[in-house]
Structure formats: C-alpha cells, structure tokens
Design an enzyme around this catalytic site. Structure first.
Site, mmCIF file in Angstrom:
data_model
loop_
_atom_site.group_PDB
_atom_site.id
_atom_site.type_symbol
_atom_site.label_atom_id
_atom_site.label_comp_id
_atom_site.label_asym_id
_atom_site.label_seq_id
_atom_site.Cartn_x
_atom_site.Cartn_y
_atom_site.Cartn_z
ATOM 1 N N HIS A 1 48.879 9.299 40.818
ATOM 2 C CA HIS A 1 48.431 7.987 40.335
ATOM 3 C C HIS A 1 46.964 7.835 40.718
ATOM 4 O O HIS A 1 46.628 7.308 41.778
ATOM 5 C CB HIS A 1 49.301 6.888 40.964
ATOM 6 C CG HIS A 1 49.022 5.519 40.425
ATOM 7 N ND1 HIS A 1 49.959 4.501 40.425
ATOM 8 C CD2 HIS A 1 47.911 4.970 39.862
ATOM 9 C CE1 HIS A 1 49.452 3.416 39.902
ATOM 10 N NE2 HIS A 1 48.192 3.673 39.561
ATOM 11 N N HIS B 1 52.638 1.871 34.374
ATOM 12 C CA HIS B 1 52.493 0.919 35.475
ATOM 13 C C HIS B 1 53.519 -0.196 35.255
ATOM 14 O O HIS B 1 53.622 -0.737 34.136
ATOM 15 C CB HIS B 1 51.108 0.278 35.458
ATOM 16 C CG HIS B 1 50.002 1.147 35.970
ATOM 17 N ND1 HIS B 1 49.776 2.408 35.507
ATOM 18 C CD2 HIS B 1 49.055 0.905 36.930
ATOM 19 C CE1 HIS B 1 48.724 2.924 36.150
ATOM 20 N NE2 HIS B 1 48.268 2.034 37.019
ATOM 21 N N GLU C 1 53.655 -3.883 39.634
ATOM 22 C CA GLU C 1 52.492 -3.976 40.542
ATOM 23 C C GLU C 1 52.264 -5.477 40.784
ATOM 24 O O GLU C 1 52.570 -5.985 41.851
ATOM 25 C CB GLU C 1 51.257 -3.320 39.898
ATOM 26 C CG GLU C 1 49.991 -3.428 40.748
ATOM 27 C CD GLU C 1 48.729 -2.905 40.042
ATOM 28 O OE1 GLU C 1 48.741 -2.766 38.793
ATOM 29 O OE2 GLU C 1 47.714 -2.659 40.743
HETATM 30 N N1 LIG Z 1 45.800 -0.609 39.739
HETATM 31 C C1 LIG Z 1 45.716 -0.656 38.400
HETATM 32 N N2 LIG Z 1 46.609 -1.360 37.716
HETATM 33 C C2 LIG Z 1 46.531 -1.425 36.383
HETATM 34 N N3 LIG Z 1 45.576 -0.848 35.666
HETATM 35 C C3 LIG Z 1 44.647 -0.125 36.319
HETATM 36 N N4 LIG Z 1 43.586 0.556 35.861
HETATM 37 C C4 LIG Z 1 42.976 1.080 36.922
HETATM 38 N N5 LIG Z 1 43.601 0.743 38.048
HETATM 39 C C5 LIG Z 1 44.660 -0.019 37.700
HETATM 40 ZN ZN LIG Z 2 46.936 2.409 38.605
#
Ligand SMILES: Nc1ncnc2[nH]cnc12
Ligand SMILES: [Zn+2]
Length: 372
Positions: A42, A222, A225
């Site tokens: 990642h 993703h 988060e």
């Molecule tokens: N942590 C992240 N979450 C979503 N998109 C991203 N693009 C770069 N870093 C990111």
């Molecule tokens: Zn990311």
C-alpha cells in the site's frame, strides 16, 4: 535435566509460528525488525514525492509552486482529515510532466525501499491525476514501469504497478481510463480505488471492476479508512477485491471481522497515515493488535511516506514502540502476511518466507545464552 519447553504461543493465523520466534527476546526485536524481508502493498507512488524532489522537478519543468521553499511546503503538511491531505497531494503531483519525472520519483522510492529490506513492492499510481492535466497515460506508465524493471535488475527488489481509479470522479471516467490503459495491459498487474472515500462507496465502481476482473487483472480497493464498515462489505461483495486497503474501521463490526478472518482477506494497514490523517488519535490506540489477535491477515505499509513522516521501517518502528502488545510473534505474522499477500507466484513467496524464517533463526541463535 532438560529445561521445560515453553508452551507454544497459540497463533490465530493460517501458519504455525516457527519455534525460533519464541526464542527471540523482546530486546532483540528493534534490530530484527529493521532486517526482516517485507513486502510493501500500500504505497501511492505520488505520495513518495519528497518536497526536495517536488522543488527540483518544478525547476526542471518551469512549474510555479505556491510555496517559497522546501521548508514552507513541509510546514503545510498538517492534516485534519483525508481531504485536507489530498488537496496538497494532488498539488504536489503537478510538477510531474515528462517520462523521466515519473522514473525519477519511482526510482527514489525503490532505493529507499531496498534500504528497508523491501523484497516486493506493489505500487499504486493515479493516472487520472496526470491525464487530467494533459500528461499522456503512456508517459506516466512508461516512466514508472522502467523504474520497476530497473529495481528488479539492479536492486533485487521485485516491483509492479497497480492502477488506481480516483473515486471522487465518475465511473464513466474510470471506464475511460481503463480503456486508455488497455494498450499497456502488460505493464500493470491490477486496479485499485483511492481518493476521497466518504460519499463514494465501492458500488459506484461495480462495472469498471467487473471489466478489470474479466481482463484477468488483480483487484484491490481502499475501504474502511474514513468510510464505514459497510464500504468494506461492498468492496468484498460488489467489487470482489482480493485485498482491502486500510480496512481499520472493520473493528467496529464483529461479523465483518469474522468474515475477513475466515476468508483470509489481507488488510494493508498504514499506521502513520492513520495517525497523520486523524483516523486514530494516538498510535497507542491503533487497532492493529486487535486485528492480529482476531486472526486477520494484517500488514504494515507506508501509504504516502513523503507526507506522513515515514517509510516502511519507520512505520514498523513507531507502531511497535507505541503498542507493547506487539512482540516477536506479531512481527513474524506481519512480515509473513505481507509476503503471502503479494501477487507474486507462490514459489517466489515461499522463497521470501524462507528468508524470513532464517532471519528469526539467526536472531534467536544470536540471543541464546552461552553454554559454560
Ligand atoms: N490514504 C489515502 N486514502 C485514499 N486515497 C489516497 N491517495 C493517496 N493516499 C490516499
Ligand atoms: Zn492509500
């Protein structure tokens, strides 16, 4: 008389811990962590663009920056959430214009990765960030791909590319990007989904992910988060992803935790990113130990190292320093998960795991008390 054997630690993972893991004292762990072979799964290559390189590329390409100096740019890296970071991250990428710029950015990262004992890097790139500014797709991918091939040949680091769709844009734009990428199908191994998560659920990209799967591409996204556990469910069920990027909010949903553990879905967790983007208040509150204890295939990654204060080993160091629940068994599991969650062939993964086992064996032998 023989010393009684320690009861083996009960590991919830899919492999048995090697016996050497129990002979590594906690005091040997910091040095061992530095040397462990690891995979980075990642890593946004545009997020590895250091302020010094941003300024050098701006000068080379005659791009004006809204910051007077490297120090002024770095001082702006105080984020309150994901969007506050993305605004600066997309602005930083504006200095990338020529194939050589993309090569130089990726090469700088790959050198840094080699120093952290990264044996495999699966790098995200955001073509829409560049094609939107008039940079041809071919320029982006040829520069990045050349750096990946050179890393294998001269650094011994295996590296491949994963094309990410920007989720704040439409699915039509993602479909057009996939079409644009087709002539270069052999230069990347999969697709991902990144950018602003809230309000842009995975199901918005159902058709483009179905097309990518039909092309035989790997699929990741993703989810969880900033977004809710529901986004992790739909990344699994609708997009049918093979790995979840971040996924830390899965801890809020016990049924989801059971599903991720039962299916062995890897989570590419990014502790310093979570801290800098205020996903967690303190690293001591990070859910990584809970994920591991529940048997999930969690891994440690850097996300955007130039913006979040650290590369892969910085993430390992800070995480282990903040969380005393993490010891040699968890270090072994995290490294092994990363190697086995790669998209490299099983025999290549097995060779990396053998190197991991050897590193633990060596550390255990070095820590053994001398016999009189
Ligand atoms: N942590 C992240 N979450 C979503 N998109 C991203 N693009 C770069 N870093 C990111
Ligand atoms: Zn990311």
């Amino acid at each position: 008389m023989t010393a009684p054997q320690d009861a083996p630690l009960k590991a919830p993972w899919s492999f048995a811990l090697p016996e050497s893991v129990h002979r590594v004292p906690a005091s040997a762990l910091p040095a061992l962590i530095e040397r462990l072979p690891k995979a980075e799964l990642h890593l946004h290559i545009e997020g590895s663009l250091e302020p010094e390189l941003i300024f050098a590329l701006a000068q080379r390409n005659g791009v004006a920056l809204p910051y007077a100096s490297v120090e002024a740019l770095r001082a702006a890296y105080a984020f309150t959430d994901l969007q506050s970071f993305l605004d600066i991250y997309y602005a930083g990428a504006s200095v990338l214009l020529q194939e050589q710029d993309f090569f130089d950015m990726a090469w700088a990262y790959l050198l840094r990765a080699q120093a952290d004992q990264v044996v495999r890097a699966e790098l995200f790139f955001d073509p829409q960030t560049h094609t939107e500014r008039g940079v041809p797709f071919e320029v982006v991918i040829r520069g990045l791909h050349r750096a990946c091939r050179q890393a294998q040949a001269s650094l011994g680091v295996s590296a491949d590319l994963i094309l990410c769709f920007l989720r704040h844009l439409s699915e039509e734009e993602a479909l057009a990007t996939l079409q644009q990428a087709l002539p270069y199908r052999d230069l990347f191994i999969g697709v991902g989904l990144d950018s602003a998560e809230r309000g842009h659920p995975p199901e918005k990209f159902a058709r483009v992910f179905a097309q990518a799967r039909a092309l035989g591409l790997h699929v990741v996204a993703h989810a969880g988060e900033e977004g809710p556990p529901a986004y992790v469910w739909s990344a699994l069920d609708v997009l049918q992803v093979e790995r979840i990027d971040h996924g830390v909010r899965s801890v809020e949903d016990p049924a989801l935790m059971d599903r991720l553990a039962a299916q062995g879905v890897p989570l590419t967790v990014c502790p310093l990113s979570n801290l800098k983007l205020c996903v967690v208040r303190d690293l001591a509150d990070h859910p990584l130990p809970t994920l591991l204890a529940a048997g999930l295939k969690a891994t440690i990654n850097a996300d955007d190292p130039a913006y979040f204060g650290g590369y892969l080993n910085d993430n390992w160091r800070a995480t282990f320093a903040a969380l005393p629940q993490l010891g040699p068994a968890q270090a072994y599991a995290l490294a092994r998960h990363s190697l086995e969650a790669t998209f490299a062939p099983p025999e290549v993964q097995a060779a990396w795991v053998a190197r991991l086992d050897a590193a633990f064996e060596e550390a255990a032998a070095a820590s053994a008390p001398l016999r009189p």
